[in-house]
Design a protein around this motif. Structure first.
Motif, mmCIF file in Angstrom:
data_model
loop_
_atom_site.group_PDB
_atom_site.id
_atom_site.type_symbol
_atom_site.label_atom_id
_atom_site.label_comp_id
_atom_site.label_asym_id
_atom_site.label_seq_id
_atom_site.Cartn_x
_atom_site.Cartn_y
_atom_site.Cartn_z
ATOM 1 N N LEU A 5 4.687 18.255 -5.269
ATOM 2 C CA LEU A 5 5.882 17.793 -4.579
ATOM 3 C C LEU A 5 5.629 16.535 -3.770
ATOM 4 C CD1 LEU A 5 7.282 21.252 -3.497
ATOM 5 C CD2 LEU A 5 8.626 19.472 -4.616
ATOM 6 N N HIS A 6 4.472 16.460 -3.121
ATOM 7 C CA HIS A 6 4.191 15.315 -2.254
ATOM 8 C C HIS A 6 4.044 14.021 -3.043
ATOM 9 C CE1 HIS A 6 0.520 17.107 -3.660
ATOM 10 N NE2 HIS A 6 -0.245 16.161 -3.166
ATOM 11 N N LEU A 7 3.506 14.108 -4.255
ATOM 12 C CA LEU A 7 3.342 12.912 -5.082
ATOM 13 C C LEU A 7 4.665 12.509 -5.727
ATOM 14 C CD1 LEU A 7 -0.099 13.677 -6.778
ATOM 15 C CD2 LEU A 7 0.364 12.526 -4.603
ATOM 16 N N ASP A 90 -0.706 8.763 8.012
ATOM 17 C CA ASP A 90 -1.950 9.128 7.323
ATOM 18 C C ASP A 90 -1.650 9.791 5.984
ATOM 19 O OD1 ASP A 90 -3.390 8.155 9.461
ATOM 20 O OD2 ASP A 90 -3.715 10.111 10.385
ATOM 21 N N THR A 91 -0.673 10.690 5.973
ATOM 22 C CA THR A 91 -0.310 11.373 4.732
ATOM 23 C C THR A 91 0.267 10.387 3.728
ATOM 24 O OG1 THR A 91 0.074 13.486 5.846
ATOM 25 C CG2 THR A 91 1.177 13.157 3.728
ATOM 26 N N LEU A 92 1.092 9.471 4.193
ATOM 27 C CA LEU A 92 1.684 8.476 3.299
ATOM 28 C C LEU A 92 0.603 7.624 2.641
ATOM 29 C CD1 LEU A 92 3.968 6.864 2.070
ATOM 30 C CD2 LEU A 92 4.308 5.736 4.270
ATOM 31 N N GLU A 93 -0.355 7.146 3.412
ATOM 32 C CA GLU A 93 -1.424 6.328 2.849
ATOM 33 C C GLU A 93 -2.301 7.143 1.903
ATOM 34 O OE1 GLU A 93 -3.550 4.423 5.970
ATOM 35 O OE2 GLU A 93 -1.810 3.277 6.672
ATOM 36 N N ALA A 94 -2.527 8.408 2.246
ATOM 37 C CA ALA A 94 -3.337 9.270 1.375
ATOM 38 C C ALA A 94 -2.638 9.524 0.047
ATOM 39 C CB ALA A 94 -3.638 10.591 2.087
ATOM 40 N N VAL A 95 -1.334 9.676 0.076
ATOM 41 C CA VAL A 95 -0.566 9.862 -1.162
ATOM 42 C C VAL A 95 -0.664 8.610 -2.024
ATOM 43 C CG1 VAL A 95 1.781 10.015 -2.086
ATOM 44 C CG2 VAL A 95 1.028 11.624 -0.329
ATOM 45 N N GLU A 96 -0.559 7.442 -1.426
ATOM 46 C CA GLU A 96 -0.676 6.199 -2.189
ATOM 47 C C GLU A 96 -2.050 6.087 -2.840
ATOM 48 O OE1 GLU A 96 2.454 3.206 0.042
ATOM 49 O OE2 GLU A 96 0.438 3.412 0.890
ATOM 50 N N GLU A 97 -3.080 6.451 -2.106
ATOM 51 C CA GLU A 97 -4.425 6.393 -2.669
ATOM 52 C C GLU A 97 -4.585 7.385 -3.821
ATOM 53 O OE1 GLU A 97 -6.936 7.086 0.664
ATOM 54 O OE2 GLU A 97 -6.534 5.119 1.585
ATOM 55 N N ARG A 98 -4.000 8.570 -3.661
ATOM 56 C CA ARG A 98 -4.075 9.584 -4.712
ATOM 57 C C ARG A 98 -3.343 9.109 -5.967
ATOM 58 N NH1 ARG A 98 -6.911 13.635 -7.013
ATOM 59 N NH2 ARG A 98 -5.562 15.255 -7.888
ATOM 60 N N LEU A 99 -2.166 8.528 -5.797
ATOM 61 C CA LEU A 99 -1.411 8.023 -6.939
ATOM 62 C C LEU A 99 -2.136 6.866 -7.626
ATOM 63 C CD1 LEU A 99 2.226 8.141 -5.499
ATOM 64 C CD2 LEU A 99 1.304 9.551 -7.359
ATOM 65 N N ALA A 100 -2.851 6.066 -6.849
ATOM 66 C CA ALA A 100 -3.635 4.970 -7.432
ATOM 67 C C ALA A 100 -4.768 5.529 -8.295
ATOM 68 C CB ALA A 100 -4.193 4.078 -6.332
ATOM 69 N N VAL A 101 -5.422 6.576 -7.821
ATOM 70 C CA VAL A 101 -6.493 7.214 -8.589
ATOM 71 C C VAL A 101 -5.947 7.782 -9.896
ATOM 72 C CG1 VAL A 101 -8.083 9.180 -8.619
ATOM 73 C CG2 VAL A 101 -7.941 7.726 -6.597
ATOM 74 N N LEU A 102 -4.737 8.329 -9.842
ATOM 75 C CA LEU A 102 -4.112 8.921 -11.027
ATOM 76 C C LEU A 102 -3.529 7.870 -11.969
ATOM 77 C CD1 LEU A 102 -2.261 11.937 -9.368
ATOM 78 C CD2 LEU A 102 -4.351 12.021 -10.749
ATOM 79 N N VAL A 104 -0.885 5.982 -11.366
ATOM 80 C CA VAL A 104 0.571 5.913 -11.269
ATOM 81 C C VAL A 104 1.010 4.653 -10.539
ATOM 82 C CG1 VAL A 104 2.643 7.099 -10.412
ATOM 83 C CG2 VAL A 104 0.709 8.426 -11.309
ATOM 84 N N VAL A 105 0.237 4.221 -9.553
ATOM 85 C CA VAL A 105 0.547 3.002 -8.817
ATOM 86 C C VAL A 105 -0.679 2.104 -8.791
ATOM 87 C CG1 VAL A 105 2.169 4.275 -7.335
ATOM 88 C CG2 VAL A 105 -0.164 3.809 -6.510
ATOM 89 N N THR A 106 -0.435 0.843 -8.506
ATOM 90 C CA THR A 106 -1.509 -0.126 -8.304
ATOM 91 C C THR A 106 -1.404 -0.654 -6.890
ATOM 92 O OG1 THR A 106 -1.497 -0.794 -10.627
ATOM 93 C CG2 THR A 106 -2.498 -2.318 -9.050
ATOM 94 N N MET A 107 -2.508 -0.616 -6.163
ATOM 95 C CA MET A 107 -2.543 -1.099 -4.785
ATOM 96 C C MET A 107 -3.276 -2.425 -4.737
ATOM 97 S SD MET A 107 -3.387 2.505 -2.836
ATOM 98 C CE MET A 107 -3.176 1.787 -1.204
ATOM 99 N N ALA A 108 -2.651 -3.424 -4.143
ATOM 100 C CA ALA A 108 -3.268 -4.746 -4.037
ATOM 101 C C ALA A 108 -4.472 -4.676 -3.113
ATOM 102 C CB ALA A 108 -2.253 -5.751 -3.503
ATOM 103 N N VAL A 124 4.553 0.479 -8.591
ATOM 104 C CA VAL A 124 4.560 1.576 -9.554
ATOM 105 C C VAL A 124 4.335 0.981 -10.940
ATOM 106 C CG1 VAL A 124 5.999 3.323 -10.659
ATOM 107 C CG2 VAL A 124 6.027 3.085 -8.174
ATOM 108 N N ASP A 125 3.328 1.478 -11.644
ATOM 109 C CA ASP A 125 2.950 0.888 -12.926
ATOM 110 C C ASP A 125 4.031 1.058 -13.990
ATOM 111 O OD1 ASP A 125 0.668 0.220 -11.637
ATOM 112 O OD2 ASP A 125 -0.648 1.614 -12.693
ATOM 113 N N ASP A 126 4.707 2.220 -13.985
ATOM 114 C CA ASP A 126 5.779 2.470 -14.955
ATOM 115 C C ASP A 126 7.054 2.807 -14.182
ATOM 116 O OD1 ASP A 126 7.465 3.160 -16.979
ATOM 117 O OD2 ASP A 126 6.297 4.870 -17.706
ATOM 118 N N PRO A 127 7.884 1.810 -13.855
ATOM 119 C CA PRO A 127 9.096 2.061 -13.069
ATOM 120 C C PRO A 127 9.998 3.124 -13.669
ATOM 121 C CG PRO A 127 8.685 -0.301 -13.240
ATOM 122 C CD PRO A 127 7.733 0.373 -14.176
ATOM 123 N N ARG A 128 9.978 3.261 -14.994
ATOM 124 C CA ARG A 128 10.846 4.250 -15.631
ATOM 125 C C ARG A 128 10.521 5.661 -15.155
ATOM 126 N NH1 ARG A 128 15.635 3.621 -17.132
ATOM 127 N NH2 ARG A 128 15.971 5.647 -16.192
#
Length: 217
Positions: A5-7, A90-102, A104-108, A124-128
């Protein structure tokens, strides 16, 4: 299939046209509530007789966002609303890092010689993928399919979008016209954790109070 849910809540709050979160502060509240709901759904936490959060199992979840929240919950008993308000950034940044590992997103990358930015740029790598989730959740609120047949995760995401006044997904008109259906979707969460469902129902007021009057939309 839901990654958690968080992701998924992050993608729900992501504006694919602007390539950024619709409202980063609002997203922090939504993600905290979503992470608590995820832990409750997994049976890792529950609520005691006083409506405070208690840990049922401290076993590692395999998700460092959830594991960090579990460790935090061991601090002392607090209400669901209190935990939603704490450590949101902290949770927001951790979610972004988790999505980057998966993937799903790219962090500059941060520029060590550039100006200090409040946060890293995220795309977000795939906006769709985000758009499909937003459309599915919106249709769940606007449509006529039985609420009981909806996946639990979608029901909770719909409740978060509605009570969190996530205008990217649901307009003010949507929230008014479909108020009874939103209540029924929120009841899906109440079946597992009544206190968390009440905290989600008052999410916008919690955000306004915590931010000293931020707009509700």
């Amino acid at each position: 299939m839901s990654r958690g849910l968080h992701l998924d809540a992050y993608l729900l709050a992501f504006d694919t046209r602007a390539q950024c979160l619709q409202d980063r502060t609002r997203a922090g509240f939504l993600l905290r509530a979503a992470a608590l709901a995820e832990l409750a759904h997994r049976g890792a936490v529950a609520e005691d007789g006083a409506g405070r959060v208690r840990i049922v199992s401290a076993a590692a979840t395999g998700d460092h966002v959830l594991d960090a929240l579990l460790a935090e919950l061991g601090d002392r008993p607090r209400s669901w609303k209190a935990w939603i308000r704490r450590s949101r950034d902290d949770t927001l940044e951790a979610v972004e890092e988790r999505l980057a590992v998966l993937g799903v997103v790219t962090m500059a990358d941060r520029d060590p010689y550039g100006p200090v930015a409040p946060q890293r740029t995220v795309a977000v790598d795939d906006p769709r993928e985000a758009l499909d989730l937003q459309e599915r959740v919106a249709e769940l609120v606007r449509g006529g399919a039985p609420v009981a047949a909806a996946p639990f995760t979608d029901a909770v995401l719909a409740a978060l979008a509605a009570h969190g006044h996530l205008r990217l997904v649901l307009s003010r008109h949507d929230r008014w016209v479909h108020a009874r259906r939103i209540a029924a979707l929120t009841d899906r969460l109440a079946d597992e954790t009544p206190g968390l469902a009440r905290a989600v129902s008052g999410l916008n007021l919690t955000m306004v109070a915590a931010q000293g009057g931020m707009g509700g939309g």
